[in-house]
Design an enzyme around this catalytic site. Sequence first.
Site, PDB file in Angstrom:
ATOM      1  N   ARG A  71      69.799 -38.031 -11.196  1.00 42.62           N
ATOM      2  CA  ARG A  71      68.448 -38.049 -10.619  1.00 42.62           C
ATOM      3  C   ARG A  71      67.394 -38.194 -11.723  1.00 42.62           C
ATOM      4  O   ARG A  71      66.392 -38.886 -11.557  1.00 42.62           O
ATOM      5  CB  ARG A  71      68.255 -36.736  -9.846  1.00 42.62           C
ATOM      6  CG  ARG A  71      66.955 -36.585  -9.145  1.00 42.62           C
ATOM      7  CD  ARG A  71      66.920 -37.377  -7.864  1.00 42.62           C
ATOM      8  NE  ARG A  71      65.618 -37.240  -7.233  1.00 42.62           N
ATOM      9  CZ  ARG A  71      65.411 -37.126  -5.937  1.00 42.62           C
ATOM     10  NH1 ARG A  71      66.432 -37.154  -5.112  1.00 42.62           N
ATOM     11  NH2 ARG A  71      64.204 -37.013  -5.444  1.00 42.62           N
ATOM     12  N   ASN A 113      49.625 -38.120  -2.947  1.00 40.04           N
ATOM     13  CA  ASN A 113      50.604 -38.267  -1.872  1.00 40.04           C
ATOM     14  C   ASN A 113      49.912 -37.914  -0.568  1.00 40.04           C
ATOM     15  O   ASN A 113      48.962 -37.126  -0.555  1.00 40.04           O
ATOM     16  CB  ASN A 113      51.776 -37.310  -2.115  1.00 40.04           C
ATOM     17  CG  ASN A 113      52.975 -37.597  -1.215  1.00 40.04           C
ATOM     18  OD1 ASN A 113      52.978 -38.570  -0.440  1.00 40.04           O
ATOM     19  ND2 ASN A 113      53.993 -36.754  -1.314  1.00 40.04           N
ATOM     20  N   HIS A 115      50.635 -36.330   3.240  1.00 43.63           N
ATOM     21  CA  HIS A 115      51.618 -35.539   3.977  1.00 43.63           C
ATOM     22  C   HIS A 115      51.141 -35.391   5.431  1.00 43.63           C
ATOM     23  O   HIS A 115      49.979 -35.034   5.655  1.00 43.63           O
ATOM     24  CB  HIS A 115      51.743 -34.154   3.312  1.00 43.63           C
ATOM     25  CG  HIS A 115      52.645 -33.233   4.058  1.00 43.63           C
ATOM     26  ND1 HIS A 115      53.957 -33.542   4.316  1.00 43.63           N
ATOM     27  CD2 HIS A 115      52.420 -32.021   4.629  1.00 43.63           C
ATOM     28  CE1 HIS A 115      54.505 -32.550   5.001  1.00 43.63           C
ATOM     29  NE2 HIS A 115      53.591 -31.630   5.205  1.00 43.63           N
ATOM     30  N   ASP A 147      51.944 -32.344  -7.660  1.00 43.44           N
ATOM     31  CA  ASP A 147      52.410 -31.460  -8.739  1.00 43.44           C
ATOM     32  C   ASP A 147      53.921 -31.300  -8.585  1.00 43.44           C
ATOM     33  O   ASP A 147      54.555 -32.074  -7.871  1.00 43.44           O
ATOM     34  CB  ASP A 147      51.641 -30.125  -8.719  1.00 43.44           C
ATOM     35  CG  ASP A 147      51.910 -29.305  -7.470  1.00 43.44           C
ATOM     36  OD1 ASP A 147      52.800 -29.677  -6.669  1.00 43.44           O
ATOM     37  OD2 ASP A 147      51.227 -28.277  -7.294  1.00 43.44           O
ATOM     38  N   GLY A 149      55.701 -29.171  -6.996  1.00 43.33           N
ATOM     39  CA  GLY A 149      56.206 -28.561  -5.772  1.00 43.33           C
ATOM     40  C   GLY A 149      56.341 -29.561  -4.636  1.00 43.33           C
ATOM     41  O   GLY A 149      56.128 -30.756  -4.808  1.00 43.33           O
ATOM     42  N   ASP A 151      54.724 -30.798  -1.577  1.00 41.13           N
ATOM     43  CA  ASP A 151      53.451 -30.871  -0.841  1.00 41.13           C
ATOM     44  C   ASP A 151      52.516 -29.710  -1.179  1.00 41.13           C
ATOM     45  O   ASP A 151      51.797 -29.202  -0.318  1.00 41.13           O
ATOM     46  CB  ASP A 151      53.728 -30.921   0.681  1.00 41.13           C
ATOM     47  CG  ASP A 151      54.599 -32.108   1.057  1.00 41.13           C
ATOM     48  OD1 ASP A 151      54.423 -33.176   0.459  1.00 41.13           O
ATOM     49  OD2 ASP A 151      55.459 -31.961   1.947  1.00 41.13           O
TER      50      ASP A 151
HETATM   51  C1  GRF Z   1      53.377 -41.074   6.926  1.00 37.70           C
HETATM   52  O1  GRF Z   1      53.010 -40.277   8.032  1.00 37.70           O
HETATM   53  C2  GRF Z   1      53.627 -40.235   5.704  1.00 37.70           C
HETATM   54  O2  GRF Z   1      52.732 -39.189   5.549  1.00 37.70           O
HETATM   55  C3  GRF Z   1      55.000 -39.732   6.015  1.00 37.70           C
HETATM   56  O3  GRF Z   1      55.677 -40.844   6.516  1.00 37.70           O
HETATM   57  C4  GRF Z   1      54.741 -41.716   7.137  1.00 37.70           C
HETATM   58  C5  GRF Z   1      54.859 -43.047   6.474  1.00 37.70           C
HETATM   59  O4  GRF Z   1      54.307 -44.042   7.268  1.00 37.70           O
HETATM   60  N1  GRF Z   1      55.613 -39.112   4.880  1.00 37.70           N
HETATM   61  P1  GRF Z   1      54.170 -45.552   6.755  1.00 37.70           P
HETATM   62  O5  GRF Z   1      55.465 -45.947   6.076  1.00 37.70           O
HETATM   63  O6  GRF Z   1      52.995 -45.619   5.835  1.00 37.70           O
HETATM   64  O7  GRF Z   1      53.943 -46.343   8.017  1.00 37.70           O
END
Ligand code: GRF
Length: 207
Positions: A71, A113, A115, A147, A149, A151
């Site tokens: 990884r 990111n 979420h 960061d 963690g 989310d």
């Molecule tokens: C989004 O809701 C993102 O937050 C989540 O997966 C979805 C991705 O959607 N982790 P897309 O690929 O941008 O259509």
Amino acid sequence: MSTSRNPQRLVVLVSGSGTNLQALIDACADPAYGAVVVAVGADRDDILALERAEAAGIPTFVKKVGQFTSRDNWDHAVADTVAAFEPDLVVLAGFMKLVGEDFLGRFAGRTVNTHPALSPSFPGMHGPADALTYGVKVTGATLFVVDGGVDTGPIVAQTVVPVEDDDDIDSLHERIKVAERAMLVENVGRMAREGFTITDRKVRFGA
Ligand code: GRF
């Protein structure tokens, strides 16, 4: 983050359908937006997000964890490839992998990111499902600076949507995604144009 370079260079990492990516690509078509997507990377092949990038003439790359002996090696390769595109900001837009130490060592403080839940509630892979199971009446999406963690990083923006009585996971996630895309476009644009600071977890626009 410095905003000296105009437009700011975005590298976007994806894993799925790429609707968030598409929203960014569309926004970047306007020079006044202040940013341009210079590359799109993925952790898997055959996804709509890569097709969207290719249709827009944006260079793509794929780094699958399984192609590497560890990884850490995967993380190193992703970081190297991202670095080659000299991004000002890295946007994880539905990227379903956690970046590692090497990546964060190079891009911490300039990787965001999105979420699909209201942090700090429901972190991880199943934000819409977990919100539905819990029975909350509102949920939404959170844009944060990545960061180490899951989310947990400093919050740039949040957007709220209602949970309806007859929602299933898909209907709720679709409602979230509409709001999420608008939040992403608005706030990545502000980060690019205005810069931002992070003090005691508080993210503020402006240099
Ligand atoms: C989004 O809701 C993102 O937050 C989540 O997966 C979805 C991705 O959607 N982790 P897309 O690929 O941008 O259509």
